[in-house]
Design an enzyme around this catalytic site. Structure first.
Site, short mmCIF file in Angstrom:
data_model
loop_
_atom_site.label_atom_id
_atom_site.label_comp_id
_atom_site.label_asym_id
_atom_site.label_seq_id
_atom_site.Cartn_x
_atom_site.Cartn_y
_atom_site.Cartn_z
N GLU A 61 -1.40 -3.43 13.98
CA GLU A 61 -0.97 -2.07 14.33
C GLU A 61 -0.54 -2.01 15.80
O GLU A 61 -1.32 -2.27 16.70
CB GLU A 61 -2.10 -1.08 14.03
CG GLU A 61 -2.25 -0.89 12.52
CD GLU A 61 -3.50 -0.14 12.09
OE1 GLU A 61 -3.51 0.34 10.95
OE2 GLU A 61 -4.44 -0.04 12.87
N SER A 106 -5.82 8.49 8.98
CA SER A 106 -4.77 7.55 8.56
C SER A 106 -5.34 6.55 7.57
O SER A 106 -6.53 6.31 7.56
CB SER A 106 -4.21 6.82 9.76
OG SER A 106 -5.21 6.11 10.44
N ASN A 120 -3.87 5.19 14.84
CA ASN A 120 -5.26 5.38 14.45
C ASN A 120 -5.89 6.69 14.89
O ASN A 120 -6.96 7.05 14.40
CB ASN A 120 -6.09 4.19 14.92
CG ASN A 120 -5.76 2.97 14.09
OD1 ASN A 120 -5.89 3.02 12.88
ND2 ASN A 120 -5.29 1.91 14.72
N THR A 133 -10.77 -11.78 4.29
CA THR A 133 -9.65 -11.20 5.01
C THR A 133 -9.22 -9.91 4.37
O THR A 133 -9.92 -9.35 3.56
CB THR A 133 -8.45 -12.14 4.99
OG1 THR A 133 -7.37 -11.47 5.64
CG2 THR A 133 -8.02 -12.45 3.57
N LYS A 144 -1.55 -8.21 2.46
CA LYS A 144 -1.35 -6.97 3.20
C LYS A 144 -2.39 -6.92 4.29
O LYS A 144 -3.48 -7.53 4.16
CB LYS A 144 -1.42 -5.73 2.31
CG LYS A 144 -2.74 -5.39 1.72
CD LYS A 144 -3.75 -4.65 2.56
CE LYS A 144 -3.21 -3.44 3.26
NZ LYS A 144 -4.35 -2.79 4.04
N THR A 199 -0.29 -0.76 3.27
CA THR A 199 -0.77 0.55 3.76
C THR A 199 -0.03 0.85 5.06
O THR A 199 1.09 1.36 5.02
CB THR A 199 -2.31 0.59 3.94
OG1 THR A 199 -2.69 -0.47 4.81
CG2 THR A 199 -3.02 0.46 2.61
#
Lengths: 410, 410
Positions: B282, B410, B405, B195, B184, B158
């Site tokens: 991120e 998003s 974010n 997770t 991912k 993603t």
């Protein structure tokens, strides 16, 4: 200046029996005041709540020790506060600094050292240059004035963008009672049984034990219900001094009407200051109430409200004016509190956006997005499980928060 | 691309009995693959761990139900995953989508629906356009290949900036055993008993019960020991499939040397993937181990490590390359775990910066600052109280996290 700052500092009433002075001691900042002294007349009652951090600062430990001691009947009291250095994690030297500063105040004001309470706020782990503070104490004691509270509110600021004050006036039995408070706080805000630095003064007549009882039961819904960044400070301190100089009768029965009115006034001042701290949250552009209702227990309501209020994903969505209620759902889910996905109802202001496990059929992205443009937001979470409810207040997470905190040793 | 990304995707070995295919179904993203299918040969053992979120997604609930069922002896299995939409908080319609997608796979591959496991990752609260996924299933089944694992790793991304893979080869009893895994994950990373999306394949011979036991006991130190932003996902899923196609003998005694070697290999693959998730956190520019030692209990060690790893003030200081160990002290203090300010020792890499309640006498700001310029950092906290220790891994908090974010939905 925070976009959420009040238009001006409120006109705080003078409190009989309390005087203030401020000075620029050069602890860390240049060109501004950084030390405030408050003198409280003999006979006052003092109460306090403090951070529960296990690494709390020397001055916090010192205040807690002194408050646990029985005060001499005719002793006055003093509060001395510096900004720029927290005197936290400064080892044995930390207590020495507290002794030097409170000792100098005790001598200058001719009162026992056990009645001098100190706070320090600023960088952690640097030795406090206590000589600089001691050097301004004579000057401070010569300039004490009942009108100095606004300057005091400015002297205790660190990353705050505005000074914080609040007041209440209550009708007591046979006279008015005044309450005036000041606070500082902007980052490292997730009080746990206490808060940032807060000082509240009143002319009420009340014993220390009763004052402490009221303070302790109002702190959970006010200062312990705010969070900027989930980080609890080493230095949180909230001290209330009641001078007894009001014409109103002593507050002796906590269930009496005057006592209830006083406690409501105290709560109002605490809530107002707590909200001002959030509105000055580092980088804040939005003031957000998280209102959790119909939880199974008070603990669950608090856990869920704080899980949402501390979620970086919720806080960045608010900064981006994104009505991202899915992140609110995720924050409910991770909280560890009891929640039933299919009973959950989420609202933004008066607009229900999701219920029965999914978004509402008439959900309007435009209406939700328009709501997010407000400066003040209410995010409601109705759990549909029980009768407990809890509101907490927070702000958004913006680039300014990172600018302020990634700066070298801010 | 994250500055912490590995130079290239590793050369994962093919696992006998596992085939992959990917497709671009247009669930949300354009111009990239977003669905992956894995077919696992009959006789395989499947184990899994999942998010403990109380608002978990329909596909997670479905996987948990199916894993609790006894598998037919000769049944194969399949895993179907889409990115772009999490199918979380989508009400009754969520389970319908899961049924449509897993039903279509079951029919195409001629296996019971109870052996088709699905995951969805992406936006929360939007209906999953399951028809788009169903439409590509025939094409997927025609293109299944043992070599398709890297493409599969790409299809499940993603906000990830790189695909994540890891492998191990272990000497079993009478033959080699291979393990290959993909993952991912980039935001909403604070796994709790599970997770992000992780799929691990091995040719080991082992019963589902033994495989589940190994998986469950390795998850706490690997995936449950990472955090990017303290936000736990509604969709976390980790599935391991063991095909039994290796020449090595069955792993029947978990205390045997081959079993220990296999478990160590499994742990290595899990740890490698977990670290890759953090390195793609991120906005991450630093990969940070928080190493807590000599805590009174494992719970305390974990609490303190996570309190530091999730502190926005610690994470922004790391982003600013500021050796702000005072914020580490504050995070220890707020954790709620037992700590003694005067026994605490804090180190950055090999450099002790604070001990005995204060910074060390020979503390060098230059040396500490120089250390903070590294891409990979170790922050050590020695509590001096007991024998428990725990490492967790996190990244810094940068402007990019907010950019990613605060962007609209998003």
């Amino acid at each position: 200046m925070s976009p959420l700052a009040p238009a001006k500092f409120p006109d705080l009433p003078e409190i009989a029996g309390v005087e203030f002075a401020s000075a620029a001691a050069g602890v860390k900042y240049a060109g501004r005041t950084d030390v405030m002294l408050a003198r409280i007349a003999p006979g006052a009652s003092i109460a306090g709540v403090f951070t529960t951090s296990s690494t709390r600062a020397a001055c916090v430990l010192d205040c807690q020790e002194k408050l646990a001691m029985r005060a001499p009947d005719d002793a006055g009291a003093a509060i001395i506060v510096n900004s720029g250095n927290a005197n936290a994690f400064t080892g044995k030297r930390g207590q020495e600094s507290v002794d030097k500063v409170t000792g100098a105040v005790a001598e200058a004001l001719d009162m026992p050292i056990s009645r001098v309470f100190s706070s320090s706020t600023g960088v952690i782990g640097e030795p406090l240059p206590h000589d600089k503070i001691v050097a301004v104490i004579d000057s401070l004691t010569q300039r004490l004035s009942p009108a100095g509270i606004e300057d005091a509110a400015r002297a205790i600021m660190t990353t705050d963008t505005y000074p914080k004050g609040a007041f209440a006036e209550i009708q007591g039995e046979g006279g008015k009672i005044k309450i005036a408070g000041i606070a500082k706080g902007s980052g490292m805000i997730a009080p746990n049984m206490a808060t940032m630095l807060v000082y509240i003064f009143t002319d009420a007549k009340i014993t220390p034990a009763r004052l402490q009882k009221m303070l302790s039961r109002q702190v959970d819904d006010t200062f312990n219900a705010i969070t900027v960044d989930s980080d609890t400070s080493t230095s949180d301190a909230l001290i209330v001094a009641a001078t007894g100089k009001s014409d109103a009768a002593e507050i002796a029965d906590l269930r009496s009407e005057p006592a209830k009115a006083f406690e409501a006034g105290l709560r109002g001042v605490m809530m107002d200051l707590a909200h001002q701290v959030v509105k000055d949250g580092e980088g804040a552009t939005k003031f957000v109430e998280i209102r959790v209702t119909r939880a199974r227990s008070n603990e669950d309501a608090h856990k869920i409200a704080m899980s949402i209020a501390n979620s970086p994903l919720v806080k960045t969505a608010i900064a981006g004016e994104d009505a991202n209620w899915g992140r609110v759902v995720a924050a409910v889910g991770k909280s560890g509190a009891e929640a039933d996905r299919d009973k959950l109802k989420i609202s933004f202001g008066d607009m229900v956006v999701a219920e029965k496990g999914w978004r509402v059929p008439d959900y309007s992205e435009e209406a939700a997005s328009a709501y997010m443009k407000n400066d003040e937001l209410v995010i409601g979470v109705d759990l549909g499980l029980g009768r407990a409810s809890k509101s907490v207040w927070t702000c958004d997470l913006t680039h300014r928060y990172i600018d302020i905190n990634a700066d070298y040793r801010s």
